[in-house]
Every structure is written in structure tokens, then in C-alpha cells.
Design a protein around this motif. Structure first.
Motif, PDB file in Angstrom:
ATOM      1  N   UNK A 173       0.751  -1.214   0.097  1.00  0.00           N
ATOM      2  CA  UNK A 173       0.010  -0.105   0.057  1.00  0.00           C
ATOM      3  C   UNK A 173       1.061   1.189  -0.156  1.00  0.00           C
ATOM      4  N   UNK A 174       0.237   2.259  -0.103  1.00  0.00           N
ATOM      5  CA  UNK A 174       1.089   3.762  -0.449  1.00  0.00           C
ATOM      6  C   UNK A 174       1.141   4.349   0.966  1.00  0.00           C
ATOM      7  N   UNK A 175       1.566   3.298   2.033  1.00  0.00           N
ATOM      8  CA  UNK A 175       2.066   4.141   3.239  1.00  0.00           C
ATOM      9  C   UNK A 175       3.312   3.566   3.353  1.00  0.00           C
ATOM     10  N   UNK A 176       4.267   4.250   3.893  1.00  0.00           N
ATOM     11  CA  UNK A 176       5.495   4.094   4.206  1.00  0.00           C
ATOM     12  C   UNK A 176       5.449   3.068   5.355  1.00  0.00           C
ATOM     13  N   UNK A 177       6.586   1.952   5.364  1.00  0.00           N
ATOM     14  CA  UNK A 177       6.557   1.004   6.444  1.00  0.00           C
ATOM     15  C   UNK A 177       6.653   1.607   7.695  1.00  0.00           C
ATOM     16  N   UNK A 178       5.976   1.200   8.970  1.00  0.00           N
ATOM     17  CA  UNK A 178       6.336   1.902  10.339  1.00  0.00           C
ATOM     18  C   UNK A 178       7.927   1.749  10.773  1.00  0.00           C
ATOM     19  N   UNK A 179       8.355   2.825  10.747  1.00  0.00           N
ATOM     20  CA  UNK A 179       9.930   3.043  11.156  1.00  0.00           C
ATOM     21  C   UNK A 179       9.849   3.872  12.188  1.00  0.00           C
ATOM     22  N   UNK A 180      10.583   3.388  13.265  1.00  0.00           N
ATOM     23  CA  UNK A 180      10.558   4.444  14.544  1.00  0.00           C
ATOM     24  C   UNK A 180      11.342   5.867  14.144  1.00  0.00           C
ATOM     25  N   UNK A 181      11.129   6.498  14.716  1.00  0.00           N
ATOM     26  CA  UNK A 181      11.626   8.029  14.541  1.00  0.00           C
ATOM     27  C   UNK A 181      13.069   7.891  15.124  1.00  0.00           C
ATOM     28  N   UNK A 182      14.069   8.284  14.183  1.00  0.00           N
ATOM     29  CA  UNK A 182      15.436   7.803  14.485  1.00  0.00           C
ATOM     30  C   UNK A 182      15.827   9.442  14.253  1.00  0.00           C
ATOM     31  N   UNK A 192       8.528   4.752  -1.912  1.00  0.00           N
ATOM     32  CA  UNK A 192       7.309   4.727  -2.435  1.00  0.00           C
ATOM     33  C   UNK A 192       6.269   4.911  -1.353  1.00  0.00           C
ATOM     34  N   UNK A 193       6.443   4.643  -0.181  1.00  0.00           N
ATOM     35  CA  UNK A 193       5.531   4.980   0.932  1.00  0.00           C
ATOM     36  C   UNK A 193       5.551   6.492   1.307  1.00  0.00           C
ATOM     37  N   UNK A 194       6.745   7.072   1.039  1.00  0.00           N
ATOM     38  CA  UNK A 194       6.810   8.428   1.154  1.00  0.00           C
ATOM     39  C   UNK A 194       5.901   9.374   0.368  1.00  0.00           C
ATOM     40  N   UNK A 195       6.129   8.892  -1.119  1.00  0.00           N
ATOM     41  CA  UNK A 195       5.516   9.646  -2.059  1.00  0.00           C
ATOM     42  C   UNK A 195       4.161   8.977  -2.351  1.00  0.00           C
ATOM     43  N   UNK A 196       3.812   8.337  -1.444  1.00  0.00           N
ATOM     44  CA  UNK A 196       2.256   7.767  -1.622  1.00  0.00           C
ATOM     45  C   UNK A 196       1.925   6.925  -3.007  1.00  0.00           C
ATOM     46  N   UNK A 197       3.024   6.121  -3.202  1.00  0.00           N
ATOM     47  CA  UNK A 197       2.895   5.328  -4.568  1.00  0.00           C
ATOM     48  C   UNK A 197       2.906   3.859  -4.206  1.00  0.00           C
TER      49      UNK A 197
END
Length: 165
Positions: A6-15, A81-86
Motif C-alpha cells: 500500500x501507499x503508506x511507508x513502513x512503520x519505522x521508528x523516529x530516528x 514509495x510509501x513516502x511518495x504515496x506510490x
């Protein structure tokens, strides 16, 4: 099997921006050009084909290097892709490293490392041409593995083939 991302970035903790990752590995030589390796909690090995004294029981270090490059680029494509909504339905990446063995074997005064890297990306997506160009540019620029090749001034031939979803 097709998996839709899906067009959502994977859940990555804030680094924090100042954070540095320190990949590490430990190798224990086992003879016959075979080494057992540990990284974090993963155990794996490297070996060589019988033609150069190995047992062909594990991928060579260069196999892991190009495989790691394919995996690294796949991670970056997914994140960007997630960041760009692709959204995309499939992603396949082939990486071929052109390695002359003469330098490694000491039979010629040439570099022992990969000199040319061919990267082929096959992507199935409904993204526009402009979105795909942005994805390609950002992914290539942000991939740490490709960055290593660029820093070493090696030739990278990168081809993307996009199929409409």
C-alpha cells in the motif's frame, strides 16, 4: 503470488538525524574457503565453488554483496514509495556484478573488486511516469549499497522496467 504494497511507508521508528547505524558481523573460518558468519542474531555462511577450492555449500562473499545490494535497493524503493504515496503490486531486482578473478588470483595487476554493476528493476505500479521518475531518482540516490559503489567510482548501469498495474 502478487503482494500489493500500500501507499503508506513502513512503520519505522523516529530516528534522530544524528543517529548512525553500525552493521557488524563476526566470521569464523572453517577451512576450504568456508566461513561461518553471525550478524545480530542471524547465522549464515560464505563459501566458494569447487573450482577455486571450496565446497559450494554457501554463497560466495560477492554473491552476498550483490544480493545485499538488491535487498538494500528493495528496502529503499519500498520506503520511498510509501513516502511518495506510490502503491505497487510487484518489485523484482536483479544485480549482476562484473568481477574479474585475475586480481583476486594474483595473475594480473588489476583491481580484485567488482568494476561494473548492472541493476535491473522491474516494477508493477499504477503510478504516473513523473511519480516513477521521482521514485527511481530518490531510491537510487538514497540506497546505501549503491552509494558504496558510487563512492568507489564504479560503473553502475541501472535499468527500470515499469509495467502498468
Amino acid at each position: 503470488m502478487t503482494t500489493t504494497i500500500d501507499a503508506q511507508a513502513p512503520t519505522i521508528p523516529t530516528i534522530p538525524a544524528s543517529h548512525e547505524s553500525v552493521p557488524a558481523a563476526r566470521g569464523i573460518w572453517r577451512g576450504n574457503v568456508h566461513t561461518d558468519l553471525t550478524s545480530r542474531h542471524f547465522e549464515y555462511a560464505t563459501g566458494e565453488p569447487e573450482a577455486i577450492g571450496g565446497t559450494d555449500l554457501a554463497p560466495s562473499p560477492m554473491d552476498l554483496f550483490v544480493g545485499g545490494t538488491a535487498g538494500c535497493l528493495a528496502v529503499v524503493v519500498e520506503v520511498v514509495a510509501g513516502e511518495l504515496g506510490i502503491a505497487f503490486e510487484s518489485l523484482e531486482i536483479d544485480v549482476d556484478g562484473h568481477l574479474g578473478t585475475r586480481g583476486f588470483l594474483g595473475t594480473a595487476d588489476v583491481p580484485p573488486n567488482i568494476q561494473v554493476l548492472d541493476v535491473t528493476v522491474r516494477l508493477t505500479t499504477s503510478a504516473t511516469e513523473a511519480q516513477v521518475e521521482e521514485l527511481k531518482d530518490a531510491s537510487s540516490r538514497r540506497c546505501p549499497a549503491l552509494g558504496l559503489f558510487r563512492a568507489a567510482n564504479l560503473t553502475i548501469n541501472e535499468d527500470w522496467f515499469v509495467t502498468a498495474a
